[in-house]
Design a protein around this motif. Structure first.
Motif, PDB file in Angstrom:
ATOM      1  N   LEU A 126     -29.048 -20.860   0.112  1.00 53.34           N
ATOM      2  CA  LEU A 126     -27.833 -21.317  -0.569  1.00 53.34           C
ATOM      3  C   LEU A 126     -26.828 -20.217  -0.862  1.00 53.34           C
ATOM      4  O   LEU A 126     -25.814 -20.463  -1.486  1.00 53.34           O
ATOM      5  CB  LEU A 126     -28.186 -22.032  -1.880  1.00 53.34           C
ATOM      6  N   CYS A 127     -27.115 -18.997  -0.441  1.00 49.99           N
ATOM      7  CA  CYS A 127     -26.111 -17.940  -0.603  1.00 49.99           C
ATOM      8  C   CYS A 127     -24.953 -18.169   0.362  1.00 49.99           C
ATOM      9  O   CYS A 127     -25.119 -18.739   1.440  1.00 49.99           O
ATOM     10  CB  CYS A 127     -26.711 -16.564  -0.301  1.00 49.99           C
ATOM     11  N   SER A 128     -23.795 -17.701  -0.014  1.00 44.21           N
ATOM     12  CA  SER A 128     -22.664 -17.626   0.899  1.00 44.21           C
ATOM     13  C   SER A 128     -22.692 -16.251   1.561  1.00 44.21           C
ATOM     14  O   SER A 128     -22.516 -15.238   0.872  1.00 44.21           O
ATOM     15  CB  SER A 128     -21.347 -17.799   0.144  1.00 44.21           C
ATOM     16  N   PRO A 129     -22.938 -16.176   2.876  1.00 44.63           N
ATOM     17  CA  PRO A 129     -22.946 -14.865   3.534  1.00 44.63           C
ATOM     18  C   PRO A 129     -21.649 -14.095   3.327  1.00 44.63           C
ATOM     19  O   PRO A 129     -21.655 -12.869   3.181  1.00 44.63           O
ATOM     20  CB  PRO A 129     -23.163 -15.211   5.014  1.00 44.63           C
ATOM     21  N   THR A 130     -20.531 -14.815   3.288  1.00 43.39           N
ATOM     22  CA  THR A 130     -19.245 -14.154   3.063  1.00 43.39           C
ATOM     23  C   THR A 130     -19.212 -13.496   1.691  1.00 43.39           C
ATOM     24  O   THR A 130     -18.797 -12.335   1.549  1.00 43.39           O
ATOM     25  CB  THR A 130     -18.094 -15.168   3.189  1.00 43.39           C
ATOM     26  N   ALA A 131     -19.654 -14.235   0.655  1.00 49.61           N
ATOM     27  CA  ALA A 131     -19.671 -13.683  -0.694  1.00 49.61           C
ATOM     28  C   ALA A 131     -20.649 -12.525  -0.808  1.00 49.61           C
ATOM     29  O   ALA A 131     -20.351 -11.494  -1.432  1.00 49.61           O
ATOM     30  CB  ALA A 131     -20.028 -14.775  -1.700  1.00 49.61           C
ATOM     31  N   VAL A 132     -21.824 -12.680  -0.212  1.00 49.83           N
ATOM     32  CA  VAL A 132     -22.841 -11.621  -0.287  1.00 49.83           C
ATOM     33  C   VAL A 132     -22.324 -10.342   0.352  1.00 49.83           C
ATOM     34  O   VAL A 132     -22.410  -9.254  -0.232  1.00 49.83           O
ATOM     35  CB  VAL A 132     -24.151 -12.086   0.382  1.00 49.83           C
ATOM     36  N   ASN A 133     -21.791 -10.447   1.555  1.00 48.58           N
ATOM     37  CA  ASN A 133     -21.255  -9.261   2.230  1.00 48.58           C
ATOM     38  C   ASN A 133     -20.122  -8.633   1.435  1.00 48.58           C
ATOM     39  O   ASN A 133     -20.031  -7.401   1.323  1.00 48.58           O
ATOM     40  CB  ASN A 133     -20.766  -9.635   3.632  1.00 48.58           C
ATOM     41  N   SER A 134     -19.265  -9.470   0.867  1.00 47.38           N
ATOM     42  CA  SER A 134     -18.109  -8.962   0.129  1.00 47.38           C
ATOM     43  C   SER A 134     -18.526  -8.197  -1.116  1.00 47.38           C
ATOM     44  O   SER A 134     -18.070  -7.075  -1.357  1.00 47.38           O
ATOM     45  CB  SER A 134     -17.193 -10.129  -0.238  1.00 47.38           C
ATOM     46  N   VAL A 135     -19.403  -8.801  -1.930  1.00 51.74           N
ATOM     47  CA  VAL A 135     -19.786  -8.170  -3.196  1.00 51.74           C
ATOM     48  C   VAL A 135     -20.654  -6.937  -2.958  1.00 51.74           C
ATOM     49  O   VAL A 135     -20.406  -5.858  -3.524  1.00 51.74           O
ATOM     50  CB  VAL A 135     -20.510  -9.179  -4.107  1.00 51.74           C
ATOM     51  N   LEU A 136     -21.678  -7.070  -2.120  1.00 47.56           N
ATOM     52  CA  LEU A 136     -22.574  -5.935  -1.899  1.00 47.56           C
ATOM     53  C   LEU A 136     -21.875  -4.789  -1.187  1.00 47.56           C
ATOM     54  O   LEU A 136     -22.219  -3.619  -1.388  1.00 47.56           O
ATOM     55  CB  LEU A 136     -23.799  -6.376  -1.101  1.00 47.56           C
ATOM     56  N   GLY A 137     -20.879  -5.122  -0.392  1.00 48.67           N
ATOM     57  CA  GLY A 137     -20.120  -4.072   0.278  1.00 48.67           C
ATOM     58  C   GLY A 137     -19.348  -3.188  -0.670  1.00 48.67           C
ATOM     59  O   GLY A 137     -18.955  -2.065  -0.313  1.00 48.67           O
ATOM     60  N   ASP A 138     -19.116  -3.667  -1.882  1.00 47.62           N
ATOM     61  CA  ASP A 138     -18.408  -2.878  -2.893  1.00 47.62           C
ATOM     62  C   ASP A 138     -19.359  -2.146  -3.837  1.00 47.62           C
ATOM     63  O   ASP A 138     -18.929  -1.611  -4.861  1.00 47.62           O
ATOM     64  CB  ASP A 138     -17.492  -3.790  -3.725  1.00 47.62           C
ATOM     65  N   GLY A 139     -20.650  -2.135  -3.509  1.00 46.16           N
ATOM     66  CA  GLY A 139     -21.631  -1.519  -4.400  1.00 46.16           C
ATOM     67  C   GLY A 139     -21.374  -0.057  -4.689  1.00 46.16           C
ATOM     68  O   GLY A 139     -21.393   0.384  -5.842  1.00 46.16           O
ATOM     69  N   ALA A 140     -21.117   0.723  -3.641  1.00 48.85           N
ATOM     70  CA  ALA A 140     -20.903   2.160  -3.828  1.00 48.85           C
ATOM     71  C   ALA A 140     -19.678   2.433  -4.687  1.00 48.85           C
ATOM     72  O   ALA A 140     -19.700   3.303  -5.575  1.00 48.85           O
ATOM     73  CB  ALA A 140     -20.769   2.847  -2.469  1.00 48.85           C
ATOM     74  N   SER A 141     -18.591   1.684  -4.459  1.00 51.07           N
ATOM     75  CA  SER A 141     -17.387   1.906  -5.258  1.00 51.07           C
ATOM     76  C   SER A 141     -17.598   1.477  -6.711  1.00 51.07           C
ATOM     77  O   SER A 141     -17.035   2.093  -7.628  1.00 51.07           O
ATOM     78  CB  SER A 141     -16.201   1.155  -4.648  1.00 51.07           C
ATOM     79  N   ALA A 142     -18.424   0.446  -6.942  1.00 51.06           N
ATOM     80  CA  ALA A 142     -18.716   0.036  -8.311  1.00 51.06           C
ATOM     81  C   ALA A 142     -19.471   1.134  -9.062  1.00 51.06           C
ATOM     82  O   ALA A 142     -19.189   1.401 -10.242  1.00 51.06           O
ATOM     83  CB  ALA A 142     -19.532  -1.256  -8.308  1.00 51.06           C
ATOM     84  N   ILE A 143     -20.414   1.773  -8.391  1.00 50.20           N
ATOM     85  CA  ILE A 143     -21.147   2.876  -9.019  1.00 50.20           C
ATOM     86  C   ILE A 143     -20.197   4.026  -9.339  1.00 50.20           C
ATOM     87  O   ILE A 143     -20.258   4.630 -10.422  1.00 50.20           O
ATOM     88  CB  ILE A 143     -22.296   3.360  -8.109  1.00 50.20           C
ATOM     89  N   ARG A 144     -19.295   4.335  -8.420  1.00 48.02           N
ATOM     90  CA  ARG A 144     -18.333   5.412  -8.681  1.00 48.02           C
ATOM     91  C   ARG A 144     -17.470   5.085  -9.896  1.00 48.02           C
ATOM     92  O   ARG A 144     -17.206   5.960 -10.731  1.00 48.02           O
ATOM     93  CB  ARG A 144     -17.446   5.639  -7.454  1.00 48.02           C
ATOM     94  N   ARG A 145     -17.041   3.845 -10.003  1.00 46.57           N
ATOM     95  CA  ARG A 145     -16.182   3.464 -11.130  1.00 46.57           C
ATOM     96  C   ARG A 145     -16.955   3.546 -12.447  1.00 46.57           C
ATOM     97  O   ARG A 145     -16.425   4.025 -13.454  1.00 46.57           O
ATOM     98  CB  ARG A 145     -15.630   2.052 -10.912  1.00 46.57           C
ATOM     99  N   LEU A 146     -18.201   3.101 -12.459  1.00 44.93           N
ATOM    100  CA  LEU A 146     -19.009   3.181 -13.682  1.00 44.93           C
ATOM    101  C   LEU A 146     -19.250   4.632 -14.083  1.00 44.93           C
ATOM    102  O   LEU A 146     -19.185   4.982 -15.269  1.00 44.93           O
ATOM    103  CB  LEU A 146     -20.339   2.449 -13.483  1.00 44.93           C
ATOM    104  N   ARG A 147     -19.511   5.476 -13.124  1.00 46.20           N
ATOM    105  CA  ARG A 147     -19.704   6.897 -13.435  1.00 46.20           C
ATOM    106  C   ARG A 147     -18.415   7.531 -13.941  1.00 46.20           C
ATOM    107  O   ARG A 147     -18.433   8.393 -14.833  1.00 46.20           O
ATOM    108  CB  ARG A 147     -20.223   7.641 -12.200  1.00 46.20           C
ATOM    109  N   ALA A 148     -17.290   7.084 -13.409  1.00 41.45           N
ATOM    110  CA  ALA A 148     -16.002   7.595 -13.883  1.00 41.45           C
ATOM    111  C   ALA A 148     -15.744   7.189 -15.334  1.00 41.45           C
ATOM    112  O   ALA A 148     -15.025   7.890 -16.061  1.00 41.45           O
ATOM    113  CB  ALA A 148     -14.876   7.081 -12.993  1.00 41.45           C
ATOM    114  N   CYS A 149     -16.347   6.074 -15.752  1.00 37.91           N
ATOM    115  CA  CYS A 149     -16.239   5.645 -17.150  1.00 37.91           C
ATOM    116  C   CYS A 149     -17.249   6.352 -18.048  1.00 37.91           C
ATOM    117  O   CYS A 149     -17.296   6.079 -19.255  1.00 37.91           O
ATOM    118  CB  CYS A 149     -16.440   4.134 -17.258  1.00 37.91           C
ATOM    119  N   GLY A 150     -18.081   7.209 -17.457  1.00 38.70           N
ATOM    120  CA  GLY A 150     -19.019   7.988 -18.254  1.00 38.70           C
ATOM    121  C   GLY A 150     -20.458   7.526 -18.210  1.00 38.70           C
ATOM    122  O   GLY A 150     -21.307   8.070 -18.939  1.00 38.70           O
ATOM    123  N   ALA A 151     -20.792   6.537 -17.381  1.00 36.42           N
ATOM    124  CA  ALA A 151     -22.180   6.077 -17.293  1.00 36.42           C
ATOM    125  C   ALA A 151     -23.045   7.188 -16.701  1.00 36.42           C
ATOM    126  O   ALA A 151     -22.731   7.742 -15.649  1.00 36.42           O
ATOM    127  CB  ALA A 151     -22.266   4.826 -16.437  1.00 36.42           C
TER     128      ALA A 151
END
Length: 535
Positions: A80-105
């Motif tokens: 029941l996953c949407s492959p489009t949604a899965v690829n889109s969100v997981l593809g931004d994983g590295a940038s999400a980590i960078r943003r969290l670290r930039a906030c001090g995580a």
């Protein structure tokens, strides 16, 4: 109404999704106002232990990739996953980590300075990044909260949203709110983002905090939005079991303990997951939770045991300090004895239907985090994808808001209601017993019908003059929606298991299960999307 305020964007919720959205919207020049039922730190994010699942090209297992993470997510989602949604969100994983670290995580690192990674159930590689051993959510919440405070982000703490308001053309245009003293007020905004978390308080035992009362589901339904797949409630396989304490929030024992070698055994020392799944103790959560429920029924016990004595032993207190502290508080020493564990309501895989940019079917209404149904999780969430989704969707929803406000005229606000609304309310203790008894890990049609009738019989229409009444009304509507959705889906898939329909029916049910409120306030099925992007 006794008080009023205005903003460009009203953010409801202060977890990773809400604060990520608020901070990004502020960067984009929007006037932002955040509403929280408790203090900024009180959301679901603070309780997340395991970590953030993300593949970073510069630091990953040999052979691992975003494509492998996508494959694991699709497998866990049971079609029941949407492959489009899965690829889109997981593809931004590295940038999400960078943003969290930039906030001090501050994430945990190895002796060589690289980010430490662990593995959880359903993952084929070590890609789960963590903080404080098993306090990842708390660290992310700290970092985002500190940044919000330093930037002067306005937050209304101890304020409860009762109802969303509309403009003359039907768009969402603000919210009716109660302050800490129960005084009603109006917040006007051409965009409202719901980042309210989950619905764990529907059940007697949950990993969710007291604020997780399904508010976003109820607010969105009443505002005209669709919800989908609410039947898929993920029960965590391992929460700490303390005899006599089976009500309310239970301490989580993170899946990462099994990821580092701990095994599940029953009261006789027999392996629970032997012959249950090729991945054994690291099978997807729905499989493990169901196996634990069966083994407890077979042995007539209230728990099974998570044995980490060989795999971790004396290393456990440093690697998993939160788990260790909870065990010691209950008189258990997990270094030398197995941890008694049971199942508890943990995560809602369904929610308000939205795009991967946070947009819903109602103009001016956006969602992010657990309250959203983007197609990422399908019928069963892969461990540690939730913090990632919150971080990614929060930022995207803010960007969608900025884009939409620049293009769309929202219309004038309708007159503010002179009275607070009224809604059916069921006593919370009664509601929890009904839902736990009939809508838990396993359900059947007769039990679901009985639960719906019991809720109807126990309902009393009350004005929503207090936070307690507003929360109980949200729980009542959300419970009804979950029961209707579970009754409709006549198959077993992922987190939804029907004793009377034990097989998976791909011919009829490999699709979403959407609901909405009609003009009379009845829950009805929306037209099914036969061509929805699922796999």
């Amino acid at each position: 109404m006794t008080w009023r305020a205005k903003a460009d964007l009203l953010v409801v919720g202060t977890g990773v999704a809400g604060l990520s959205a608020a901070l990004r919207a502020r960067e984009l020049g929007l006037r932002v106002l955040v509403v929280s039922k408790e203090e900024v730190s009180a959301g679901n994010t603070s309780w997340a232990q395991g970590g953030v699942a993300a593949v970073r090209p510069e630091e990953k297992d040999p052979g691992d990739s975003v494509e492998e993470h996508v494959r694991d997510t699709l497998e866990a989602g049971a079609g029941l996953c949407s492959p489009t949604a899965v690829n889109s969100v997981l593809g931004d994983g590295a940038s999400a980590i960078r943003r969290l670290r930039a906030c001090g995580a501050r994430f945990d690192t190895t002796s060589g300075g690289r980010l430490a990674r662990t593995r959880e159930g359903g993952h084929s590689a070590f890609r789960v990044i963590h903080a404080g051993g098993d306090a990842t959510g708390a660290e992310i919440q700290r970092a985002l909260g500190t940044t919000a405070s330093a930037e002067g982000l306005p937050v209304l703490e101890r304020h409860c949203v009762v109802e969303l308001l509309h403009t003359e053309n039907g768009a969402v245009g603000g919210a009716l709110v109660l302050d800490h003293a129960g005084r009603p007020g109006v917040l006007r905004a051409p965009a409202v983002l719901l980042a309210t978390g989950g619905l764990g308080q529907l059940y007697r035992a949950t990993t969710n905090p007291e604020v997780a009362t399904g508010d976003g589901i109820a607010l969105a339904l009443r505002a005209g939005a669709e919800v989908a797949d609410l039947e898929f409630v993920q029960f965590h396989p391992t929460v700490l079991h303390v005899p006599g304490e089976n009500e309310g929030r239970r301490p989580l024992v993170t899946e990462a303990v099994r990821g580092e070698g701990a095994v599940l055994v029953d009261a006789h020392g027999e392996r629970v997951m032997r012959d249950e799944h090729p991945a054994g103790d690291l099978a997807p959560r729905d499989v493990v939770a169901a196996a634990i429920e069966r083994r407890m029924a077979e042995t007539g016990t209230e728990s099974v045991y998570l044995d980490a004595t060989r795999a971790l032993g004396s290393a456990l207190p440093e690697r998993f300090p939160t788990v260790y502290a909870a065990c010691r508080a209950a008189g258990i020493d997990p270094v030398v004895e197995p941890i008694p564990v049971t199942t508890a309501a943990h995560y809602s895989c369904g929610g308000v239907v939205s795009s991967v940019d946070g947009r819903t079917g109602v103009a001016g209404l956006y969602v992010a985090g657990e309250v959203a149904r983007t197609g990422l999780h399908g019928a069963n969430r892969l461990a540690s994808n939730s913090l990632l989704e919150g971080a990614v969707l929060g930022v995207r929803a803010a960007e969608s808001t900025r884009h939409d406000l620049a293009r769309v005229h929202q219309g004038r606000a309708r007159p503010t209601p002179e009275r607070l609304p009224a809604a059916p309310v069921v006593d919370r203790g009664v509601l929890r017993r009904i839902m736990s008894g009939h809508a838990g890990i396993e359900r059947d049609g007769a039990g679901l019908d009985e639960a719906r009738a019991a809720l109807e019989a126990a309902s009393v229409v009350r004005p929503l003059r207090t936070r307690e009444n507003a929360e109980d009304a949200a729980l009542t509507l959300t419970a009804h929606a979950l029961l209707v959705a579970a009754s409709h889906r006549t198959e077993s898939r992922g987190c939804h298991r029907r004793r009377d329909h034990p097989d998976t029916d791909d011919l009829h049910w490999r699709r979403a299960n959407p609901l909405r409120l009609d003009a009379s306030g009845w829950l009805i099925r929306s037209a099914p999307e036969e061509t929805r992007d699922v796999a």
